[in-house]
Design a protein around this motif. Sequence first.
Motif, PDB file in Angstrom:
ATOM      1  N   SER A  37     -12.837  -2.178  -5.482  1.00 34.28           N
ATOM      2  CA  SER A  37     -12.530  -1.679  -6.904  1.00 34.28           C
ATOM      3  C   SER A  37     -11.467  -0.534  -6.559  1.00 34.28           C
ATOM      4  O   SER A  37     -11.672   0.216  -5.757  1.00 34.28           O
ATOM      5  N   PRO A  38     -10.443  -0.558  -7.163  1.00 33.08           N
ATOM      6  CA  PRO A  38      -9.397   0.658  -7.236  1.00 33.08           C
ATOM      7  C   PRO A  38     -10.097   1.959  -7.459  1.00 33.08           C
ATOM      8  O   PRO A  38     -10.897   2.106  -8.599  1.00 33.08           O
ATOM      9  N   GLY A  39      -9.650   2.907  -6.894  1.00 32.16           N
ATOM     10  CA  GLY A  39     -10.159   4.339  -7.146  1.00 32.16           C
ATOM     11  C   GLY A  39     -11.545   4.668  -6.211  1.00 32.16           C
ATOM     12  O   GLY A  39     -12.526   5.736  -6.632  1.00 32.16           O
ATOM     13  N   THR A  40     -11.965   3.631  -5.522  1.00 30.94           N
ATOM     14  CA  THR A  40     -13.133   3.893  -4.913  1.00 30.94           C
ATOM     15  C   THR A  40     -12.940   4.001  -3.308  1.00 30.94           C
ATOM     16  O   THR A  40     -11.829   3.610  -2.867  1.00 30.94           O
ATOM     17  N   ALA A  41     -14.194   4.073  -2.518  1.00 32.47           N
ATOM     18  CA  ALA A  41     -14.046   4.002  -1.176  1.00 32.47           C
ATOM     19  C   ALA A  41     -14.054   2.642  -0.492  1.00 32.47           C
ATOM     20  O   ALA A  41     -13.655   2.440   0.549  1.00 32.47           O
ATOM     21  N   GLN A  42     -14.138   1.566  -1.477  1.00 30.57           N
ATOM     22  CA  GLN A  42     -14.241   0.297  -1.234  1.00 30.57           C
ATOM     23  C   GLN A  42     -12.924  -0.359  -2.007  1.00 30.57           C
ATOM     24  O   GLN A  42     -13.093  -0.934  -3.028  1.00 30.57           O
ATOM     25  N   THR A  43     -11.864  -0.454  -1.494  1.00 27.07           N
ATOM     26  CA  THR A  43     -10.534  -1.101  -2.206  1.00 27.07           C
ATOM     27  C   THR A  43     -10.297  -2.313  -1.554  1.00 27.07           C
ATOM     28  O   THR A  43      -9.376  -2.763  -2.219  1.00 27.07           O
ATOM     29  N   ASP A  44     -10.725  -2.732  -0.511  1.00 30.45           N
ATOM     30  CA  ASP A  44     -10.106  -3.979   0.045  1.00 30.45           C
ATOM     31  C   ASP A  44     -11.305  -4.760   0.586  1.00 30.45           C
ATOM     32  O   ASP A  44     -11.965  -4.302   1.522  1.00 30.45           O
ATOM     33  N   GLY A  45     -11.802  -5.715  -0.027  1.00 32.35           N
ATOM     34  CA  GLY A  45     -12.948  -6.700   0.577  1.00 32.35           C
ATOM     35  C   GLY A  45     -14.184  -6.116   0.145  1.00 32.35           C
ATOM     36  O   GLY A  45     -14.441  -4.928  -0.130  1.00 32.35           O
TER      37      GLY A  45
END
Length: 272
Positions: A37-45
């Motif tokens: 999710s954009p804007g979080t620490a998990q942006t890719d996969g």
Amino acid sequence: MRSNTAGRSAAYTLTTVMAVVFMLPLVWAVVSSVSPSPGTAQTDGFGFGNYTTMFRYGLGFPSYLKNSLVVSIGATAVTILIAATGGYAFARFRFRGKNALFVLVLSVMMIPYAALLIPLLVWMKDIHLQNSLIGVALVLTLFQVPFSIFMMRNSFATIPRELEEAAYIDGCNSFQAFYRIMLPAVRPGIVTVGLFTYLAAWNDFMVSLYLLSSEKAPLPLALVNMRQQTMGVIDYGSTTAGVVVLTLPAIVLFLALQRYYIRGFTSGAVKG
């Protein structure tokens, strides 16, 4: 026979639908916490970047976990002690003003929760327990004791007096009869009171918000503080990760003790 089968099928269908409805928010939180999710620490996969951010927030997850455990375990231990002894006294002893005192204890449940917070804040400051985990545990105990005493009184009332009389004949005094005979007999009620108090203290936010600083925050308060990031943008990824971590211990504890919890409510804990 056919009507009974149809009734059971309808009951199973209804309970299954209710279980799915209640589980959907938790499943959504688990999936969202590992989703990109954009804007979080998990942006890719998919991954555990949000959990890493959550564990590293502020003083660190272990510090906030320790604060929550101190508050929850402390409130649970004091509540069980007061409820067991108080419930036993109301169920077995005769003394002047017993009924009036019991009504007075139960009347605490009629006072709005928020109405007591400001007076309690002033009182905790006077006795030097403001910004103290012990103070929060005592305040939470105050709110849990009336209902807990009510449950334990009714649990003790269902135990035959012949058990105590047999213990006295065998040479036990009042304390020995209470500790060795009565407490094991009302174990489901004790577990019910303990679990109810622990979950209430574990999830409490309001009392901690009023009495504790951010350095001594338990998990619910730390989770709310973590939501606000740069420029007031909410980090939904870390927030959902915190919700999952906050929920799992309560679920595990409830599943482990649910048979006692159910027995505590069905074997006299709610009988008048």
